[in-house]
Design an enzyme around this catalytic site. Structure first.
Site, PDB file in Angstrom:
ATOM      1  CG  PHE A 198      -1.892  -1.201   1.442  1.00  0.00           C
ATOM      2  CD1 PHE A 198      -2.615  -1.767   0.676  1.00  0.00           C
ATOM      3  CD2 PHE A 198      -1.561  -2.085   2.541  1.00  0.00           C
ATOM      4  CE1 PHE A 198      -3.491  -2.643   0.538  1.00  0.00           C
ATOM      5  CE2 PHE A 198      -2.241  -3.264   2.436  1.00  0.00           C
ATOM      6  CZ  PHE A 198      -3.370  -3.688   1.593  1.00  0.00           C
ATOM      7  N   GLY A 219       9.330  -1.032   0.894  1.00  0.00           N
ATOM      8  CA  GLY A 219       8.437  -0.035   1.078  1.00  0.00           C
ATOM      9  C   GLY A 219       9.272   1.326   1.418  1.00  0.00           C
ATOM     10  CG  ASP A 254      11.998   6.661   5.231  1.00  0.00           C
ATOM     11  OD1 ASP A 254      12.895   5.943   4.989  1.00  0.00           O
ATOM     12  OD2 ASP A 254      12.136   7.898   5.296  1.00  0.00           O
ATOM     13  CD  GLU A 310       4.535  -2.593  10.277  1.00  0.00           C
ATOM     14  OE1 GLU A 310       4.072  -3.559  10.064  1.00  0.00           O
ATOM     15  OE2 GLU A 310       4.144  -1.405   9.581  1.00  0.00           O
ATOM     16  CB  THR A 357       9.891  10.074   2.498  1.00  0.00           C
ATOM     17  OG1 THR A 357       9.276   9.033   3.443  1.00  0.00           O
ATOM     18  CG2 THR A 357       8.983  10.960   2.248  1.00  0.00           C
TER      19      THR A 357
END
Length: 532
Positions: free
Chosen positions: A128, A183, A185, A190, A229
């Site tokens: 996502f 993904g 930052d 996470e 980002t």
């Protein structure tokens, strides 16, 4: 004509006495066969595999006269400009099958000796984030390279927020050589929280204790950039490019990284590796979170809106200087591969802790206190460089020296603040303003004026004073009395926090930004030495 790969080829030639004149090579990235020589370290060879010989290749030049050819292909890292890496290949042919097998086996044995290379990885993909291209980027650009390098992977496509973090507390992380996040930052944060949290849990460390000595996480994290980002990837590799990052993972690079822990009233809040921002950057994040439908453009819109509002906030900052470090925020010495300052600072910090003990040392050292009105308060563990700001918020910040750069931007005119922001995009000294102060610290505390005036919880106080007319901004009728902390792109509502830097708490599949990368690119693409 021959192409030699530095290390294995020179060892074989010197110890086995193989006849170099019997070898021919074809570089797959070129339309002709007259390639110039290049040297490649064993550490940057990706894979070696046997190669089938087809009729089209057989009918070219002198090879046509050979009865039967045997070949192997060497896949290696080819360095291009701006820190970009690509996978290149060179194929070697000869008529002696036994000789070909010996070369192939010798090279594979040398690759097996590279113990830092991962064999099994746990991969988390955020489908996502950013432009929702994470899954496609991994499957098309990264997975084939992992397969080529014989790296086995367990892939988890995350379905909701904190999916990766929660999963890391359940899986057997010790069977993996590393964890890869696909993904931005946020995805990295996470995974980082999951890994560090798991290590502390397994070691019986209470994360709510701000003075606790955290256990170092030796399981490396790899970042495949695919978000809005990719600041952390850019600041540790030099470019936000999935293929480059994948190759750094394959060759087994290792870059230690400082991590800051953030607490409020002896309660753990977050870990941070890049930016902790209060005021300007906190307000931008808070406003942009409401406009996620705009995509990456939301940061531009919220940034412009926040600049026009020109809010400042009162508070008190107390900090302990990082006396163990060998550099300063204004010495213009950038953190690069094999950074001397990081190595020396780590050594000196370890000696101090061994000699005095962490608690005793903190009690003896003096806290310095600053009160004032601030447009922005930023604490960075790295330069926070990105394509729009190639130098970042603090160009001389180091990745692994056990300190953070604390940047205070005091109340000033809107025009002066604009001058300060513009300097993030050019080569001028961004700290050369009378209203900007920068300090290298190992820990600091911040308390807003509102928190100082009231003993109750900040959130409760905010509710009591909701609707208060702001005397400093009567035209906008704002009721803002506190800003929000921007912690690596996530909001923290607690305005009173305690921050502590933990030296080299975790490790990345990276090597820091390489020096003179353009020269290296030139060497890999042109002739270094004519061997024959």
């Amino acid at each position: 004509r021959t192409v030699e790969l530095l290390g294995a080829f020179m060892v074989l030639c010197s110890t086995e006495g193989y006849n170099q004149q019997s070898w021919y090579t074809h570089n797959r990235n070129s339309p002709d066969f007259h390639q110039k020589n290049c040297f490649v370290p064993i550490s940057e060879i990706i894979a070696v595999e046997e190669t089938e010989f087809n009729k089209k290749q057989r009918n070219i030049g002198r090879w046509q006269k050979m009865a039967k050819l045997h070949a192997f292909t060497v896949h290696y890292v080819k360095k291009a400009r701006n820190h970009r890496w690509r996978c290149s290949a060179a194929t070697f042919w000869c008529v002696d099958e036994h000789l070909c097998n010996q070369w192939t086996q010798a090279l594979k044995e040398l690759l097996e000796m590279q113990k830092s290379r991962p064999k099994q990885l746990l991969v988390y993909i955020n489908p996502f984030g950013g432009k929702r291209q994470g899954k496609r980027i991994y499957e098309q650009k990264v997975a084939p390279l992992f397969s080529l390098a014989s790296i086995s992977t367990d892939v988890v496509v995350t379905e909701h927020a904190n999916h990766a973090k929660d999963n890391l507390f359940e899986v057997n992380i010790y069977k993996y050589d590393g964890v890869v996040c696909v993904g931005g930052d946020g995805m990295f944060s996470e995974v980082m929280h999951g890994l560090i949290g798991r290590m502390q849990k397994d070691s019986g460390i209470d994360q709510n204790n701000p003075k606790a000595s955290l256990v170092q996480c030796n399981i490396r994290i790899g970042i495949i950039p695919a978000g809005s980002t990719d600041c952390i990837c850019y600041s540790t590799v030099g470019i936000s490019d999935p293929v480059t990052s994948a190759l750094h993972i394959i060759v087994g690079d290792c870059q230690p990284l400082d991590v800051s822990s953030v607490h409020h009233n002896d309660t753990f809040l977050k870990y941070s590796v890049s930016l902790l921002g209060y005021g300007f950057y906190g307000d931008i994040l808070k406003d942009s979170e409401k406009k996620r439908w705009m995509g990456p453009m939301r940061y531009d819109y919220s940034g412009f809106k926040t600049f026009l509002s020109h809010h400042y906030y009162e508070g008190t900052i107390a900090y302990q200087p990082a006396k163990h470090t060998h550099g300063s925020p204004r010495d213009k010495v950038s953190c690069r591969t094999g950074c001397y300052i990081c190595k020396q600072s780590e050594k000196q910090l370890a000696e101090q802790n061994k000699e005095h003990g962490l608690k005793k040392e903190e009690g003896e050292e003096e806290w310095k206190v600053i009160k004032g009105k601030f447009l922005a308060i930023n604490a960075v563990n790295m330069s926070c460089a990105c394509p729009r700001s190639p130098k970042g918020l603090s160009p001389a910040a180091h990745l692994a020296d056990g300190s953070a750069d604390l940047i205070l931007v005091r109340k000033c005119s809107r025009f002066d603040f604009l001058r300060y922001l513009v300097r993030h995009t050019n080569q001028d000294d961004q700290f050369d303003f009378p209203f900007v102060d920068v300090y290298r610290v190992k820990c600091f505390q911040f308390t807003s004026k509102l928190s100082e005036d009231n003993e109750s919880n900040v959130m409760d106080v905010g509710k009591k004073r909701f609707g208060q007319f702001c005397r400093d901004h009567p035209a906008c009728c704002c009721n803002i009395v506190n800003s929000t902390w921007n912690c690596d792109g996530e909001t923290l509502d607690s305005s009173a926090i305690e921050v502590r830097v933990h030296c080299q708490l975790m490790k990345l599949f990276a090597r820091g930004i390489e020096e003179d990368c353009k020269d290296e690119a030139g060497h890999s693409q042109s002739s270094i030495e004519q061997l024959l």
